[in-house]
Design a protein around this motif. Sequence first.
Motif, PDB file in Angstrom:
ATOM      1  N   SER A  73       0.853  -1.177   0.000  1.00 42.28           N
ATOM      2  CA  SER A  73       0.000   0.000   0.000  1.00 42.28           C
ATOM      3  C   SER A  73       0.893   1.233   0.000  1.00 42.28           C
ATOM      4  CB  SER A  73      -0.913  -0.010   1.232  1.00 42.28           C
ATOM      5  OG  SER A  73      -1.712  -1.176   1.256  1.00 42.28           O
ATOM      6  N   GLY A  74       0.295   2.417   0.078  1.00 47.70           N
ATOM      7  CA  GLY A  74       1.079   3.640   0.209  1.00 47.70           C
ATOM      8  C   GLY A  74       1.037   4.586  -0.960  1.00 47.70           C
ATOM      9  N   ALA A  75       0.388   4.212  -2.073  1.00 49.23           N
ATOM     10  CA  ALA A  75       0.393   5.090  -3.253  1.00 49.23           C
ATOM     11  C   ALA A  75      -0.354   6.393  -2.994  1.00 49.23           C
ATOM     12  CB  ALA A  75      -0.210   4.361  -4.452  1.00 49.23           C
ATOM     13  N   VAL A  76      -1.485   6.324  -2.310  1.00 46.49           N
ATOM     14  CA  VAL A  76      -2.263   7.542  -2.045  1.00 46.49           C
ATOM     15  C   VAL A  76      -1.480   8.475  -1.134  1.00 46.49           C
ATOM     16  CG1 VAL A  76      -4.380   8.447  -1.008  1.00 46.49           C
ATOM     17  CG2 VAL A  76      -4.476   6.392  -2.424  1.00 46.49           C
ATOM     18  N   GLU A  91      -7.362  17.132  -0.772  1.00 46.90           N
ATOM     19  CA  GLU A  91      -8.173  16.260   0.064  1.00 46.90           C
ATOM     20  C   GLU A  91      -8.487  14.993  -0.732  1.00 46.90           C
ATOM     21  OE1 GLU A  91      -9.109  16.522   3.196  1.00 46.90           O
ATOM     22  OE2 GLU A  91      -8.094  18.456   3.469  1.00 46.90           O
ATOM     23  N   THR A  92      -8.157  13.842  -0.182  1.00 46.09           N
ATOM     24  CA  THR A  92      -8.398  12.589  -0.904  1.00 46.09           C
ATOM     25  C   THR A  92      -9.657  11.920  -0.381  1.00 46.09           C
ATOM     26  OG1 THR A  92      -6.867  11.498   0.606  1.00 46.09           O
ATOM     27  CG2 THR A  92      -5.992  12.213  -1.515  1.00 46.09           C
ATOM     28  N   VAL A  93     -10.750  12.674  -0.422  1.00 42.06           N
ATOM     29  CA  VAL A  93     -12.052  12.156  -0.014  1.00 42.06           C
ATOM     30  C   VAL A  93     -12.844  11.833  -1.278  1.00 42.06           C
ATOM     31  CG1 VAL A  93     -14.191  12.632   1.214  1.00 42.06           C
ATOM     32  CG2 VAL A  93     -12.026  13.508   2.109  1.00 42.06           C
ATOM     33  N   GLY A  94     -13.329  10.608  -1.386  1.00 48.92           N
ATOM     34  CA  GLY A  94     -14.064  10.199  -2.573  1.00 48.92           C
ATOM     35  C   GLY A  94     -13.181   9.415  -3.529  1.00 48.92           C
ATOM     36  N   LEU A  95     -13.831   8.596  -4.357  1.00 51.62           N
ATOM     37  CA  LEU A  95     -13.107   7.679  -5.235  1.00 51.62           C
ATOM     38  C   LEU A  95     -12.216   8.408  -6.231  1.00 51.62           C
ATOM     39  CD1 LEU A  95     -12.589   4.796  -6.239  1.00 51.62           C
ATOM     40  CD2 LEU A  95     -14.629   5.017  -7.687  1.00 51.62           C
ATOM     41  N   ALA A  96     -12.744   9.433  -6.896  1.00 49.05           N
ATOM     42  CA  ALA A  96     -11.963  10.127  -7.932  1.00 49.05           C
ATOM     43  C   ALA A  96     -10.705  10.752  -7.345  1.00 49.05           C
ATOM     44  CB  ALA A  96     -12.823  11.184  -8.613  1.00 49.05           C
ATOM     45  N   ALA A  97     -10.820  11.376  -6.164  1.00 45.70           N
ATOM     46  CA  ALA A  97      -9.658  12.019  -5.547  1.00 45.70           C
ATOM     47  C   ALA A  97      -8.616  10.981  -5.132  1.00 45.70           C
ATOM     48  CB  ALA A  97     -10.103  12.843  -4.347  1.00 45.70           C
ATOM     49  N   ARG A  98      -9.061   9.857  -4.587  1.00 44.65           N
ATOM     50  CA  ARG A  98      -8.120   8.819  -4.190  1.00 44.65           C
ATOM     51  C   ARG A  98      -7.433   8.207  -5.411  1.00 44.65           C
ATOM     52  NH1 ARG A  98      -7.811   6.880   0.735  1.00 44.65           N
ATOM     53  NH2 ARG A  98      -7.176   4.816   0.008  1.00 44.65           N
ATOM     54  N   ALA A 103      -2.591   7.817  -8.701  1.00 44.29           N
ATOM     55  CA  ALA A 103      -1.906   7.961  -9.986  1.00 44.29           C
ATOM     56  C   ALA A 103      -0.626   8.770  -9.831  1.00 44.29           C
ATOM     57  CB  ALA A 103      -2.833   8.630 -10.999  1.00 44.29           C
ATOM     58  N   VAL A 104      -0.682   9.811  -8.975  1.00 45.54           N
ATOM     59  CA  VAL A 104       0.515  10.609  -8.712  1.00 45.54           C
ATOM     60  C   VAL A 104       1.532   9.798  -7.897  1.00 45.54           C
ATOM     61  CG1 VAL A 104       1.402  12.668  -7.542  1.00 45.54           C
ATOM     62  CG2 VAL A 104      -0.758  12.779  -8.803  1.00 45.54           C
ATOM     63  N   GLY A 105       1.032   9.059  -6.909  1.00 42.30           N
ATOM     64  CA  GLY A 105       1.919   8.411  -5.959  1.00 42.30           C
ATOM     65  C   GLY A 105       2.456   7.059  -6.343  1.00 42.30           C
ATOM     66  N   GLN A 106       1.811   6.376  -7.291  1.00 44.83           N
ATOM     67  CA  GLN A 106       2.242   5.012  -7.604  1.00 44.83           C
ATOM     68  C   GLN A 106       3.677   4.978  -8.117  1.00 44.83           C
ATOM     69  OE1 GLN A 106       0.338   2.167  -6.955  1.00 44.83           O
ATOM     70  NE2 GLN A 106       2.337   1.235  -7.300  1.00 44.83           N
ATOM     71  N   GLY A 107       4.029   5.937  -8.977  1.00 46.28           N
ATOM     72  CA  GLY A 107       5.404   6.004  -9.467  1.00 46.28           C
ATOM     73  C   GLY A 107       6.387   6.320  -8.350  1.00 46.28           C
ATOM     74  N   GLN A 108       5.973   7.223  -7.439  1.00 43.24           N
ATOM     75  CA  GLN A 108       6.823   7.553  -6.293  1.00 43.24           C
ATOM     76  C   GLN A 108       7.073   6.318  -5.428  1.00 43.24           C
ATOM     77  OE1 GLN A 108       7.831  10.803  -5.675  1.00 43.24           O
ATOM     78  NE2 GLN A 108       6.779  11.643  -7.456  1.00 43.24           N
ATOM     79  N   LEU A 109       5.993   5.564  -5.173  1.00 45.71           N
ATOM     80  CA  LEU A 109       6.093   4.359  -4.349  1.00 45.71           C
ATOM     81  C   LEU A 109       7.022   3.339  -4.993  1.00 45.71           C
ATOM     82  CD1 LEU A 109       5.079   2.663  -1.916  1.00 45.71           C
ATOM     83  CD2 LEU A 109       3.186   1.904  -3.390  1.00 45.71           C
ATOM     84  N   THR A 164      -6.134   3.622 -10.249  1.00 45.28           N
ATOM     85  CA  THR A 164      -6.480   4.663 -11.217  1.00 45.28           C
ATOM     86  C   THR A 164      -7.614   4.246 -12.130  1.00 45.28           C
ATOM     87  OG1 THR A 164      -4.166   5.346 -11.168  1.00 45.28           O
ATOM     88  CG2 THR A 164      -5.520   6.202 -12.959  1.00 45.28           C
ATOM     89  N   VAL A 165      -7.737   2.963 -12.434  1.00 45.52           N
ATOM     90  CA  VAL A 165      -8.766   2.514 -13.375  1.00 45.52           C
ATOM     91  C   VAL A 165      -9.837   1.648 -12.729  1.00 45.52           C
ATOM     92  CG1 VAL A 165      -7.163   2.618 -15.312  1.00 45.52           C
ATOM     93  CG2 VAL A 165      -7.445   0.471 -14.076  1.00 45.52           C
ATOM     94  N   SER A 166      -9.660   1.265 -11.459  1.00 47.19           N
ATOM     95  CA  SER A 166     -10.638   0.397 -10.816  1.00 47.19           C
ATOM     96  C   SER A 166     -11.946   1.137 -10.584  1.00 47.19           C
ATOM     97  CB  SER A 166     -10.107  -0.116  -9.467  1.00 47.19           C
ATOM     98  OG  SER A 166      -9.075  -1.042  -9.664  1.00 47.19           O
ATOM     99  N   VAL A 167     -13.043   0.467 -10.854  1.00 42.06           N
ATOM    100  CA  VAL A 167     -14.361   0.982 -10.500  1.00 42.06           C
ATOM    101  C   VAL A 167     -14.885   0.123  -9.361  1.00 42.06           C
ATOM    102  CG1 VAL A 167     -14.888   1.950 -12.755  1.00 42.06           C
ATOM    103  CG2 VAL A 167     -15.411  -0.447 -12.302  1.00 42.06           C
ATOM    104  N   SER A 168     -15.947   0.573  -8.730  1.00 41.55           N
ATOM    105  CA  SER A 168     -16.366  -0.047  -7.467  1.00 41.55           C
ATOM    106  C   SER A 168     -16.567  -1.546  -7.579  1.00 41.55           C
ATOM    107  CB  SER A 168     -17.646   0.622  -6.963  1.00 41.55           C
ATOM    108  OG  SER A 168     -18.687   0.517  -7.932  1.00 41.55           O
ATOM    109  N   GLU A 169     -17.182  -2.005  -8.676  1.00 37.12           N
ATOM    110  CA  GLU A 169     -17.465  -3.424  -8.768  1.00 37.12           C
ATOM    111  C   GLU A 169     -16.233  -4.263  -9.099  1.00 37.12           C
ATOM    112  OE1 GLU A 169     -18.805  -1.578 -12.775  1.00 37.12           O
ATOM    113  OE2 GLU A 169     -18.776  -1.074 -10.640  1.00 37.12           O
TER     114      GLU A 169
END
Length: 404
Positions: A73-76, A91-98, A103-109, A164-169
């Motif tokens: 974990s840790g990308a967000v 603020e990373t509240v809500g699916l789109a913000a997270r 997307a920004v953090g995955q490369g950093q991680l 970045t591409v996952s949807v709820s289901e």
Amino acid sequence: MEARQPGFREDWRQERARVTALARIVVIKVGSAVLADSRGLNAQVLDSLARQVADLQRRGDDPAGRRLVLVSSGAVAAGRAALAARGQSVETVGLAARQAAAAVGQGQLMRAWDKAFYAHGLPTAQVLLTRDDLRARARFLNARNTFAELLQWRVLPIVNENDTVSVSELKFGDNDCLASLLVNLTGADLFVNLTSSPGVLAEAPQWKPDAPVLDHIDDVAALDLNQLCGGKTSVGTGGMYSKLLAARRAAQIGVPTLILPGRAPDVLARAFAVAAEESSSPDLPGTWVRPAQHAIPRRKFWLAYQSEPAGSVIVDEGAAQALLRKGGSLLPGGVRQVEGAFQKGALVRVSHAGRSLGVGLSNYSAADLRKIMGLKRHEVAAILGDAHYPEVIHRDNLLLDAAV
């Protein structure tokens, strides 16, 4: 690993020593609370874990060597920190913000992990997955082959959900769930979950802050997780609840789980101490969750956890007893209520008197099932014609006591 004789149940300390010594494939999951703080990723923690993981891979007792898979974990958190360093507070509240922060953090991680492991000569590979990659059988097999090749090359796969591409289901819900599914996909012998807790506490910490750590759990399926963990976290993911749910899934296919305090000094080295005197030491960290004595087929595991249930089928007492006591299939006559709008072939929950009995693949859509529930076979034929199934859910496509 060596097979145990049927009916044999060794002492949990001996089991822990044996498995940690002989496990050829180990899935290690590390949570955000271990890797990150308010300033983002903690480089010292990553460096320490990288050193320990690299050492574990080298120290495997199996002549073929030990293979490791890291679910991180840790990308967000990394994404938030990277933006904050450029003067942009988000603020990373809500699916789109997270998803955007991930997307920004995955490369950093990934860069942080790659740098940490490079210092120990361990090459890494990034693997991003959605639940659909494991739900579709062809993609599941392709993923399994890719992991097998990476492990054969002695490359460390570093896995995360493709936020970045996952949807709820198609989401796993959390990386504990993803890691437990990778235990099945990779054929792992051991699941290690690194957390911010010293282990599994004997009582929920909000009710008893000084509760002792359980050194082992004999039957994770028998636990009342709501009582033990104080329920799920506020967003329904993470926390000890999801870790024990993941451990319960692993136990079903005969794989034990070791829940460890991820920031404790040299925790992996101490946890994998295998000498007889060390295996009985009170200093052994974490909680050992024992595997089920009778493992389910891995096909049933894949079937039950490929996706979240799309609906529910409520059954009567007779059907419940036939499923639980006689190993039967679910017939239309035993169905009393149908919830949801699922299609034929969907995964559905089977319940009775407010209790979940398990999950299975429905031979009927919800609409057709409502037409035939409670009916006998000849009555079903009169409504649907000859093109119908005798069972609503065949026993081969049913997993009782599923950890969902």
